[in-house]
Write a protein that holds these residues in place. Structure first.
Motif, PDB file in Angstrom:
ATOM      1  N   ARG A   1      29.811 124.387  25.897  1.00 58.65           N
ATOM      2  CA  ARG A   1      30.998 125.491  26.223  1.00 58.65           C
ATOM      3  C   ARG A   1      30.248 126.843  26.015  1.00 58.65           C
ATOM      4  O   ARG A   1      29.480 127.036  25.211  1.00 58.65           O
ATOM      5  CB  ARG A   1      32.118 125.667  24.953  1.00 58.65           C
ATOM      6  CG  ARG A   1      32.958 124.403  25.244  1.00 58.65           C
ATOM      7  CD  ARG A   1      33.910 124.276  24.317  1.00 58.65           C
ATOM      8  NE  ARG A   1      34.627 122.920  24.105  1.00 58.65           N
ATOM      9  CZ  ARG A   1      35.345 122.204  24.935  1.00 58.65           C
ATOM     10  NH1 ARG A   1      35.545 122.942  25.924  1.00 58.65           N
ATOM     11  NH2 ARG A   1      35.860 120.890  24.688  1.00 58.65           N
TER      12      ARG A   1
ATOM     13  N   HIS B   1      34.289 132.001  30.557  1.00 63.19           N
ATOM     14  CA  HIS B   1      34.194 130.939  29.779  1.00 63.19           C
ATOM     15  C   HIS B   1      34.068 129.580  30.905  1.00 63.19           C
ATOM     16  O   HIS B   1      34.707 129.436  31.847  1.00 63.19           O
ATOM     17  CB  HIS B   1      35.353 130.335  28.900  1.00 63.19           C
ATOM     18  CG  HIS B   1      35.734 131.265  28.043  1.00 63.19           C
ATOM     19  ND1 HIS B   1      35.966 131.062  26.519  1.00 63.19           N
ATOM     20  CD2 HIS B   1      35.851 132.588  28.198  1.00 63.19           C
ATOM     21  CE1 HIS B   1      36.239 131.848  25.871  1.00 63.19           C
ATOM     22  NE2 HIS B   1      36.142 133.200  26.679  1.00 63.19           N
TER      23      HIS B   1
ATOM     24  N   ALA C   1      32.730 125.448  30.829  1.00 65.13           N
ATOM     25  CA  ALA C   1      32.531 124.253  30.199  1.00 65.13           C
ATOM     26  C   ALA C   1      32.073 123.289  30.990  1.00 65.13           C
ATOM     27  O   ALA C   1      32.382 123.052  32.126  1.00 65.13           O
ATOM     28  CB  ALA C   1      33.956 123.694  29.663  1.00 65.13           C
TER      29      ALA C   1
END
Length: 121
Positions: A40, A77, A79
């Protein structure tokens, strides 16, 4: 039909891609966490468009990895999740996203894409 667990870039293409990913991380990576098979990452908001283009490129050459990209107020973000057969190699497969050029990817198994070219994106 299953997706092969290997990067499809040629060696020269891979080197250029890794340099770009490393430069982006060094310029805009704010923090990261490795959670089992998932890395992440949080990048500065101003690189959102660049990161979206990079993720699209990575989806093409490394279809075995799962990429989730979401814009948030505190940054972008990302991931990256490795599939079960190579989950133990997640840190090797995604090391270049951390921007640490001193880390040399290692080969982790005969089924891992990093075996074919010394690294995988």
């Amino acid at each position: 039909m299953s997706v092969p667990i290997a990067c499809t870039l040629s060696e020269p293409e891979l080197r250029v891609r890794l340099e770009g990913i490393t430069a982006l991380a060094q310029r805009a990576l704010l923090d990261h966490e490795l959670d089992g098979p998932t890395l992440r990452l949080r990048y500065a908001s101003e690189v959102a468009d660049e990161l979206e283009r990079l993720v699209e490129q990575e989806r093409e050459c490394c279809g075995f990895l799962k990429f989730d990209l979401v814009r948030h107020p505190d940054g972008v973000h990302l991931a990256i999740t490795a599939p079960a057969p190579v989950a133990g190699c997640a840190s090797t497969l995604t090391a270049h996203f951390l921007g640490d050029v001193s880390r040399e990817p290692t080969q982790c198994s005969s089924t891992c894409g990093c075996n074919a070219k010394g690294a995988a994106t």
